[in-house]
Design an enzyme around this catalytic site. Structure first.
Site, PDB file in Angstrom:
ATOM      1  CB  SER A 265     -45.465  41.378   2.262  1.00  0.00           C
ATOM      2  OG  SER A 265     -44.600  42.296   2.924  1.00  0.00           O
ATOM      3  CE  LYS A 266     -50.553  48.425   0.381  1.00  0.00           C
ATOM      4  NZ  LYS A 266     -49.856  49.206   1.426  1.00  0.00           N
TER       5      LYS A 266
END
Length: 510
Positions: A265-266
């Protein structure tokens, strides 16, 4: 293959493009080009509450940067336009109505409060999140539980409603996934998904089936997170009478965190210090900026290459692939079922390899903006390309050229005298003053001649070359880096080299 290959990438314009999304694009693109087919970009913007201004343009710019320009898209058009679902709104209601008339869907008039009440009422420890499904639909306000006259009256009065699919109870549905083989589901585990929202917009479930049919999509590649939706889509293809035209599906494995635990994920990128988006993305609502691979200094060829081998290989030890090679060698049966761990150090290795082997003129164009930002003037194209050639093997990311090559254009303003000072003495001072005179007298830009002058002078002064090389390097470039010292001096020119040594001597003797 019997029919023309047509694949689509169908993102929602809700933000930056995660590298997993770009890999989905890549596998679509490679498959289409491998089989002489069409690659389509379709913007799935039916959820207007999640629409983010600028996101569609960002997606298109990203695909162009990666060298994967669609054959059909909202920009270039095509025979199945429009390619934004919001502009195809009128297409969907007729199919929702068709499903209702055939008994495969129904009107649901429940308010959000009523649905929340249902969830609270049917909540149990075994079922903490009750769904709107075959078990509760008869207890809700819909066209299955109400009589026909009441339904007609509600519709006539303009009462808000959604259209839900009527999932059958306890049926097995299955399909053959191109990666995973036979995949089966029991319909009792799936809720009655909304197909048409109260604003008349379709949900993803209805829109993706209708548009894949109307656009004659032959193969659909998407992330494995969409597997739970497969039974709904499979039944829609069947209920609409299109099952023989259904695309072949391939659900791609996830790109995992570096430790292999969960989807990348970011937040993982922010925490570990690497990008997860293809290009810079600034959220217009929060003004939060995410750094992209492009702006971090990755070549598009390297970015595409590293994504290709995240979950795929050609059966050999080859790791470096051009786009042409990927198209030639790509095969869906070589895509792995399991997730692939993302390794940023390996990603940088790919970039370094691509930089090392790239054309100097091509690299010069990519490096120039970084030089401009650093205030380095490099107008002489021939000289710039020469310097790129000298320094590219030392660069991992494009901004590295500022450090590794900038001193060829501009004398360093910061000199690491702290690394010279502890062993600095009058003997070395005298040596470098004499070296400046000898270099000036030679007026040579031949690195061999300059090296011979240096060695002869060290002998004259009773010094060892090894203890003088590092100070000379620091004097010329500012720090402990760069290629061979005498090649640096010859390249920047003897007068510039002497000027830099004299400037460093002033600092050391101050």
């Amino acid at each position: 293959m019997n029919k023309r290959v047509r694949v689509r990438f169908a993102p929602s314009p809700t933000g930056g493009l995660h590298l997993g999304g770009v890999r989905t694009v890549l596998f679509n693109y490679l498959f289409a080009k491998k089989h002489g087919g069409d690659f389509i970009l379709r913007i799935e913007d039916t959820d207007q509450t999640r629409f983010v201004p600028g996101a569609e343009e960002y997606i298109i710019q990203t695909l162009n940067w990666c060298g994967m320009t669609p054959d059909e898209s909202p920009v270039v058009g095509g025979p199945y336009a429009p390619y934004r679902q919001s502009e195809r709104k009128e297409n969907y209601k007729q199919y929702a109505t068709q499903l209702i008339e055939a008994g495969h869907a129904y009107y649901a008039f429940d308010t959000p409060a009523e649905i929340e009440e249902m969830r609270n009422h049917f909540k149990t420890p075994e079922n903490p999140s009750p769904q709107y499904n075959h078990a509760v639909r008869a207890k809700m306000r819909n066209s299955l539980s109400l009589d026909a006259a009441e339904v007609a009256a509600l519709l006539e009065a303009g009462t808000p409603y959604v259209v839900r699919i009527k999932m059958p109870d306890n049926e097995e549905v299955s399909f053959t996934d191109m990666i995973r083989g036979e995949v089966s589901f029991n319909t009792s585990q799936v809720d009655d998904k909304v197909l048409l929202k109260a604003d008349g917009m379709p949900t993803y479930h209805l829109a993706v089936v209708v548009d894949d049919y109307l656009m004659k999509i032959s193969h659909a590649f998407r992330g494995e997170e969409w597997l739970p939706s497969a039974p709904v889509h499979l039944l829609l293809w069947k209920y609409l009478g299109w099952i023989s035209d259904m695309p072949q599906w391939a659900h791609l494995p996830l790109i995992l965190k570096p430790d292999g635990h969960g989807k990348l994920s970011k937040r993982d990128g922010d925490r570990l210090g690497f990008p997860v988006f293809a290009m810079d993305w600034t959220d217009p609502k929060t003004n939060e900026k995410a750094i992209g691979f492009k702006e971090r200094g990755f070549l598009p060829e390297a970015f595409v290459n590293l994504l290709a081998v995240l979950g795929w290989n050609d059966g050999t030890d080859q790791e470096i692939f051009s786009m042409a090679e990927l198209i030639e060698k790509f095969s869906i049966d070589r895509v792995h079922k399991g997730g692939a761990k993302f390794d940023y150090e390996k990603a940088k290795w790919f970039n370094a390899e691509w930089i090392k082997n790239a054309d100097n003129a091509y690299l010069a164009g990519l490096v120039q903006p970084y030089f401009d930002e650093a205030g380095i003037k490099a107008q002489d194209q021939t000289y710039l390309e020469k310097i790129i050639g000298i320094t590219k093997e030392r660069c991992i990311l494009l901004p590295d050229f500022v450090t590794q090559a900038g001193f060829y254009f501009t004398a360093p303003t910061q000199i690491d005298t702290a690394s010279i000072a502890p062993k600095w003495d009058d003997n070395k001072k005298n040596f470098f003053e004499a070296l400046c005179v000898a270099f000036e007298n030679s007026n040579s830009n031949d690195h061999t001649i300059l090296e011979n002058i240096f060695k002869e002078l060290t002998a004259t002064h009773g010094l060892k070359p090894g203890e003088l090389m590092l100070p000379m390097r620091i004097m010329l470039v500012g720090g402990k880096f760069g290629p061979a010292v005498f090649e640096i001096a010859a390249t920047i020119g003897i007068s510039d080299a002497v000027a830099r040594i004299k400037y460093a001597l002033q600092l050391l003797n101050a």
